[in-house]
Every structure is written in C-alpha cells, then in structure tokens.
Write a protein that holds these residues in place. Structure first.
Motif, PDB file in Angstrom:
ATOM      1  N   ASN A 120      16.460 -40.358  13.300  1.00  0.00           N
ATOM      2  CA  ASN A 120      16.200 -38.740  13.449  1.00  0.00           C
ATOM      3  C   ASN A 120      15.088 -38.194  12.468  1.00  0.00           C
ATOM      4  OD1 ASN A 120      18.296 -38.659  11.929  1.00  0.00           O
ATOM      5  ND2 ASN A 120      19.423 -37.264  13.387  1.00  0.00           N
ATOM      6  N   VAL A 121      15.362 -38.819  11.351  1.00  0.00           N
ATOM      7  CA  VAL A 121      14.317 -38.505  10.180  1.00  0.00           C
ATOM      8  C   VAL A 121      13.151 -39.215   9.794  1.00  0.00           C
ATOM      9  CG1 VAL A 121      16.223 -37.029   8.998  1.00  0.00           C
ATOM     10  CG2 VAL A 121      15.901 -39.543   8.393  1.00  0.00           C
ATOM     11  N   ARG A 122      12.799 -40.258  10.595  1.00  0.00           N
ATOM     12  CA  ARG A 122      11.827 -41.164  10.266  1.00  0.00           C
ATOM     13  C   ARG A 122      10.413 -40.666   9.717  1.00  0.00           C
ATOM     14  NH1 ARG A 122      12.119 -46.106  12.673  1.00  0.00           N
ATOM     15  NH2 ARG A 122      13.491 -45.053  14.337  1.00  0.00           N
ATOM     16  N   ASP A 123      10.121 -39.196  10.382  1.00  0.00           N
ATOM     17  CA  ASP A 123       9.043 -38.704  10.025  1.00  0.00           C
ATOM     18  C   ASP A 123       8.922 -37.850   8.790  1.00  0.00           C
ATOM     19  OD1 ASP A 123      10.639 -36.926  11.317  1.00  0.00           O
ATOM     20  OD2 ASP A 123       9.373 -35.442  11.646  1.00  0.00           O
ATOM     21  N   LEU A 124      10.414 -37.806   8.277  1.00  0.00           N
ATOM     22  CA  LEU A 124      10.597 -37.092   6.817  1.00  0.00           C
ATOM     23  C   LEU A 124      10.660 -38.234   5.760  1.00  0.00           C
ATOM     24  CD1 LEU A 124      13.247 -34.420   7.587  1.00  0.00           C
ATOM     25  CD2 LEU A 124      10.939 -34.115   7.581  1.00  0.00           C
ATOM     26  N   LYS A 125      10.792 -39.541   6.259  1.00  0.00           N
ATOM     27  CA  LYS A 125      10.946 -40.461   5.195  1.00  0.00           C
ATOM     28  C   LYS A 125       9.858 -40.531   4.028  1.00  0.00           C
ATOM     29  CE  LYS A 125      13.961 -43.671   7.117  1.00  0.00           C
ATOM     30  NZ  LYS A 125      14.104 -45.157   7.221  1.00  0.00           N
TER      31      LYS A 125
END
Length: 124
Positions: A52-57
């Motif tokens: 759920n935080v893939r785009d924030l990595k």
C-alpha cells in the motif's frame, strides 16, 4: 593587513552561510519525514503493507539517502518485512519533528534509538 582582515571575514561569512544552509536542509528533511509519516499513516487503515506504499518507496528511499548524508541512522530494507507500517510511521514522525524544530543532535539520538527495535524484531 587589510587583505588578511577581508580574507578572514569572507571565510567566516562562508562558514555561517554553510551552517545556515545545512540547518535549512535538515529542517526541510524533517518536513519531508513528517509528510511521509502522515501519508503512510493515512494508508494504515487499508491492508496490504508494504504494497500500500509502493508509490511512496522512491520518496522514502530519497529521504533515507538524505538522512544518511547528514549521519542520521535510517532503517534498512527489513522495515518492509514488519507486520505493519507503524514502526516507519513513528520513526518518521518522531525524528522529523525534532529536525523541523532544529534539534539536530536530539534527532540523531532519537533516530539511533530506533535501531535496536528493528534489529530485535521478528520479521514476517
């Protein structure tokens, strides 16, 4: 003699500008940490950590690289193997607040205080 005085004055001015720049960069990093904490916390209601935080990595990695540049301890990739995002969220919130407030030495100690927890936690 005048040249020496001017040279010393320029050097001390340059050093003062360097300190102010570093302080600004650390405060900006603190703001970035707090923002990441808020973004991660907003996603904790949904399941699927760490997907759920893939785009924030990339933003997380960038913040870690910046923090490392200033000598702050940052979590390693094991943070993504934890059962939820609470560790990372709280790390960013606590360290970020100290950085934003200009307490750089305290932020360094706070960041380092999180290391034993990550080292000793059972990874999923």
């Amino acid at each position: 003699m005048t040249g020496i005085v001017i040279g010393v004055s320029l050097e001390s001015f340059k050093a003062a500008v360097g300190r102010k720049k570093k302080a600004f960069e650390l405060r900006s990093l603190g703001s970035k940490f707090r923002s990441l904490s808020d973004n991660i916390k907003a996603r904790t209601t949904s399941s699927g950590w760490p997907a759920n935080v893939r785009d924030l990595k990339s933003a997380i990695l960038s913040a870690f690289i910046s923090a490392n540049k200033f000598g702050l301890w940052v979590p390693n990739e094991h943070v993504y193997q934890l059962p939820d995002a609470s560790f990372l969220c709280e790390y960013f919130k606590c360290v970020g607040k100290l950085l934003e407030d200009g307490y750089f030495d305290e932020a360094n100690r706070e960041a380092l205080s999180w290391k034993p927890f990550l080292d000793n936690v059972k990874l999923s």
